[in-house]
Scaffold this motif. Structure first.
Motif, PDB file in Angstrom:
ATOM      1  N   ILE A 128      34.159  37.123  39.940  1.00 59.18           N
ATOM      2  CA  ILE A 128      34.389  35.677  39.999  1.00 59.18           C
ATOM      3  C   ILE A 128      34.015  35.087  38.642  1.00 59.18           C
ATOM      4  O   ILE A 128      33.406  35.768  37.808  1.00 59.18           O
ATOM      5  CB  ILE A 128      33.572  34.993  41.122  1.00 59.18           C
ATOM      6  CG1 ILE A 128      32.060  35.177  40.899  1.00 59.18           C
ATOM      7  CG2 ILE A 128      33.983  35.509  42.478  1.00 59.18           C
ATOM      8  CD1 ILE A 128      31.201  34.332  41.829  1.00 59.18           C
ATOM      9  N   ALA A 149      33.416  29.815  40.152  1.00 62.93           N
ATOM     10  CA  ALA A 149      34.760  29.563  40.690  1.00 62.93           C
ATOM     11  C   ALA A 149      35.492  30.883  40.947  1.00 62.93           C
ATOM     12  O   ALA A 149      35.210  31.902  40.312  1.00 62.93           O
ATOM     13  CB  ALA A 149      35.555  28.717  39.710  1.00 62.93           C
ATOM     14  N   ILE A 150      36.422  30.808  41.876  1.00 68.92           N
ATOM     15  CA  ILE A 150      37.261  31.981  42.138  1.00 68.92           C
ATOM     16  C   ILE A 150      38.338  32.055  41.052  1.00 68.92           C
ATOM     17  O   ILE A 150      39.022  31.065  40.778  1.00 68.92           O
ATOM     18  CB  ILE A 150      37.908  31.872  43.532  1.00 68.92           C
ATOM     19  CG1 ILE A 150      36.832  32.080  44.612  1.00 68.92           C
ATOM     20  CG2 ILE A 150      39.034  32.881  43.700  1.00 68.92           C
ATOM     21  CD1 ILE A 150      37.363  31.973  46.028  1.00 68.92           C
ATOM     22  N   ILE A 151      38.472  33.214  40.446  1.00 66.06           N
ATOM     23  CA  ILE A 151      39.554  33.430  39.479  1.00 66.06           C
ATOM     24  C   ILE A 151      40.806  33.842  40.239  1.00 66.06           C
ATOM     25  O   ILE A 151      41.885  33.320  40.016  1.00 66.06           O
ATOM     26  CB  ILE A 151      39.146  34.494  38.446  1.00 66.06           C
ATOM     27  CG1 ILE A 151      38.040  33.932  37.555  1.00 66.06           C
ATOM     28  CG2 ILE A 151      40.355  34.928  37.616  1.00 66.06           C
ATOM     29  CD1 ILE A 151      37.309  34.956  36.752  1.00 66.06           C
ATOM     30  N   SER A 152      40.612  34.794  41.119  1.00 60.17           N
ATOM     31  CA  SER A 152      41.694  35.178  42.027  1.00 60.17           C
ATOM     32  C   SER A 152      41.060  35.727  43.292  1.00 60.17           C
ATOM     33  O   SER A 152      40.129  36.534  43.210  1.00 60.17           O
ATOM     34  CB  SER A 152      42.584  36.242  41.393  1.00 60.17           C
ATOM     35  OG  SER A 152      43.481  36.744  42.364  1.00 60.17           O
ATOM     36  N   PRO A 153      41.560  35.326  44.452  1.00 60.92           N
ATOM     37  CA  PRO A 153      41.018  35.918  45.677  1.00 60.92           C
ATOM     38  C   PRO A 153      41.612  37.299  45.949  1.00 60.92           C
ATOM     39  O   PRO A 153      41.229  37.951  46.909  1.00 60.92           O
ATOM     40  CB  PRO A 153      41.451  34.917  46.761  1.00 60.92           C
ATOM     41  CG  PRO A 153      42.668  34.270  46.218  1.00 60.92           C
ATOM     42  CD  PRO A 153      42.562  34.292  44.723  1.00 60.92           C
TER      43      PRO A 153
END
Lengths: 278, 360
Positions: B251, B256-260
């Motif tokens: 992450i 923050a989420i970059i990609s789930p």
């Protein structure tokens, strides 16, 4: 109460602003993922926006508090010693605080942009708009008399906000959630995984909802309910260690703290109500 | 004094426990980043501020190399990797990567070649300038390796703010580059015929690669920093997409989420990933005989975990062992001397070159 309302209004306005800021990065990222042919569906949107609100939000919260603290103090002085006054002064101060905070974050962090949503001009404008609304919200909070319930409600929301992190992890990324509790989920049998997933998720969902209900109704029973669950967890953690011989797990300290927090809110509500009756 | 005695006892105990002993050969190195052996006694090494030096390991004398191009030092940039031409003994050619400003005043990655003669660089030539302009010198990667066919691989990082561009082929962000020694483009590069793709690109979808190794069997391995978690080790093959930032196990630093997403068809899975991050900083594939227990394994230095990960693969499973953790230092670089002795470079403005003595 008159003086106490100012710091709590800053804390509240900062939390409100964080809630507006974090989706800017989430949505810009989701749009890019969709453009890269990633399977971005409704669940993905919910997951990313909620997670970012909680995790990115906590990281930004302190920055926004400091920014608002300075900006609203200056706005307060201007308001006091000049003819400039009113909600728009604080709204502009809020926008300026966010703009400056984001600028300094870039300049102090290797000149890199930590917030994905702040890379474009539109993103920068939206961040400042969020600050503007935060300032407006701050003014609306301090411009009227506030009772102790304002602080109770803020502390209840903050509590629910912290609990939200664990709840989201158990819903969306249980492997990570389990790792935070010190075990590898995939090492367990399927039945054990199922039991843990449903119980832990329900555990945090209940605490989260009880806190929200406490904020909405100011009925101390809701806060006590949250407290009973967590203090129970702490007590039975110790039972597990000292009676059933499991490994020492210091998470009981956190459980006592998180259990004590809503208990204190309940007690204050009860004491204040008693005082009012007398 | 008491603290020093306790620390000495602890250090001695751990040294004895691991079986390795260490000898500091050089110290007070100023942000040293890369070393390469000219002989068993002499190393050529870079210091990020822009110094290229030769050190004698026996008498510990240090000689500055003249005519090094000026670099942009700061952030994560500066004079980075140096390697020798496979025919160095006959042509004295070296290759080195560094950050500097491009014609528009933006920071980017450069690769130069030069002849090393009498403590000077001569006929220095820029053979590659990355089309990856960024505001400040971060996430440059800058690792270099030679393939068996004599072409050069160069790792070009994602520039941090430009991570999405690692997924498009019209730039050098997050790419492994393949060029000839003179900077020309090999005629069998994978994207030569792809519309809008830059012809130097060998593979893409990378982040900040800090280890790049070509084994004696010709396989290419790299590792790269993830953000918070998701450090990866990959087997690199031409034309493949390694997924960053569309898929990742990490992450963002901000939370923050970059990609789930962690996988997708058409994007390669790492051989392994380190979550939480260890911050891998360099890697060798050890094929020497001095430490039989390390033979045919990857040795990965790490900045955060302050050790070396010994990594071996059995089919698709990896086995890891932590080494040299008693040094308790952020390790920047690892090299094996011509005879197979391992040397470690510690990170920072007062870096050390440490010799690992084999187990008795």
């Amino acid at each position: 109460m008159n003086i106490a309302k100012y710091p709590f209004a800053i804390l509240s306005a900062a939390l409100f602003t964080v809630m507006l800021i974090t989706p800017i990065s989430s949505i810009s990222n989701l749009i890019w993922l969709a453009s890269a042919d990633m399977p971005v569906g409704l669940i993905t949107w919910i997951e990313v926006i909620l997670f970012d609100f909680q995790r990115l939000g906590i990281a930004l919260y302190a920055v926004v508090i400091i920014g608002f603290g300075v900006a609203f103090s200056v706005a307060g002085l201007i308001s006091k010693y000049s003819s400039y006054n009113g909600k728009y002064l604080f709204a502009i101060a809020g926008a300026a605080a966010i703009g400056m905070a984001l600028f300094l974050m870039v300049e102090l962090l290797f000149q890199t942009q930590l917030l994905g949503g702040n890379r474009s001009i539109i993103g920068k404008i939206l961040h400042c708009v969020a600050g503007f609304l935060g300032g407006y919200f701050f003014y609306s909070l301090v411009s009227v008399e506030r009772s102790y319930t304002f602080i109770i409600r803020f502390l209840g929301i903050l509590y629910a906000y912290l609990i939200l992190g664990s709840l989201l992890e158990w819903i969306f990324t249980p492997v990570n959630a389990a790792a935070n509790f010190g075990f590898v989920l995939n090492d367990l049998s399927s039945a054990a995984q199922n039991a843990l997933l449903r119980d832990f998720t329900s555990f945090f969902l209940a605490i989260f909802l009880f806190a929200i209900m406490g904020v909405v109704t100011l009925n101390p029973a809701w806060f006590f309910s949250a407290s009973i669950i967590l203090i129970g967890a702490a007590i039975f953690n110790l039972v597990a260690i000292y009676i059933h011989g499991t490994e020492y797990n210091q998470i009981f300290i956190t459980e006592f703290i998180l259990g004590g927090w809503p208990a204190i809110l309940s007690l204050i509500i009860i004491l204040k109500k008693d005082k009012t009756k007398k | 004094m008491k603290t020093k005695v306790i620390l000495s006892i602890l250090f001695f105990s751990s040294t004895v426990l691991s079986g390795y002993k260490y000898e500091t050969i050089l110290d007070n190195l100023d942000d040293a980043w890369s070393i390469v052996f000219l002989s068993e006694d002499k190393v050529l090494y870079t210091e990020m501020p822009g110094k290229l030096k030769i050190a004698s390991l026996s008498d510990k004398s240090i000689t500055n190399i003249n005519n090094v191009p000026s670099v942009q030092y700061g952030g994560q940039g500066g004079l980075s990797e140096v390697i020798l031409d496979p025919e160095f003994k006959s042509n004295n050619m070296i290759y080195f990567s560094y950050s500097a400003k491009d014609a528009n005043g933006k920071s980017t990655l450069f690769l130069s070649s030069a002849e090393l003669r009498e403590n000077s660089l001569i006929n220095s030539k820029i053979i590659f300038e990355a089309k990856a302009p960024r505001r400040s010198p971060v996430h440059l990667a800058a690792k270099i390796a030679f393939l068996d066919d004599g072409t050069i691989l160069l790792a070009s990082g994602d520039g941090f703010d430009h991570r999405e561009q690692a997924q498009t082929l019209d730039n050098h962000f997050g790419k492994i580059i393949r060029i000839n020694k003179d900077g020309s483009i090999p005629l069998d590069n994978p994207f030569l015929d792809t519309k809008n793709a830059l012809p130097e690109i060998y593979s893409y979808g990378h982040r900040n690669m800090q280890g790049l190794v070509v084994t004696s069997s010709g396989d290419v391995y790299e590792h790269e920093h993830g953000p918070r978690g998701g450090d990866e080790m990959n087997l690199v093959e031409p034309a493949l997409n390694y997924g960053w930032p569309a898929i990742t196990y990490g992450i963002d630093y901000s939370g923050a989420i970059i990609s789930p997403f962690t996988e997708k068809n058409g994007m390669e899975q790492p051989l392994l990933h380190w979550t939480p991050s260890i911050a891998p900083s360099d890697m060798i594939f050890y094929e020497g005989d001095i430490y039989p227990e390390l033979k045919n394994s990857f040795l990965v230095t790490a900045l955060v975990s302050k050790d070396v990960k010994k990594v071996t693969f059995i089919e698709k499973n990896n086995i890891q062992e932590n080494l040299f953790s008693e040094l308790n230092s952020r390790l920047r670089n690892i090299q094996s001397s011509p005879s197979g002795v391992i040397y470690l470079l510690t990170d920072g403005p007062k870096g050390k070159l440490i010799k690992v003595l084999p187990k008795e």
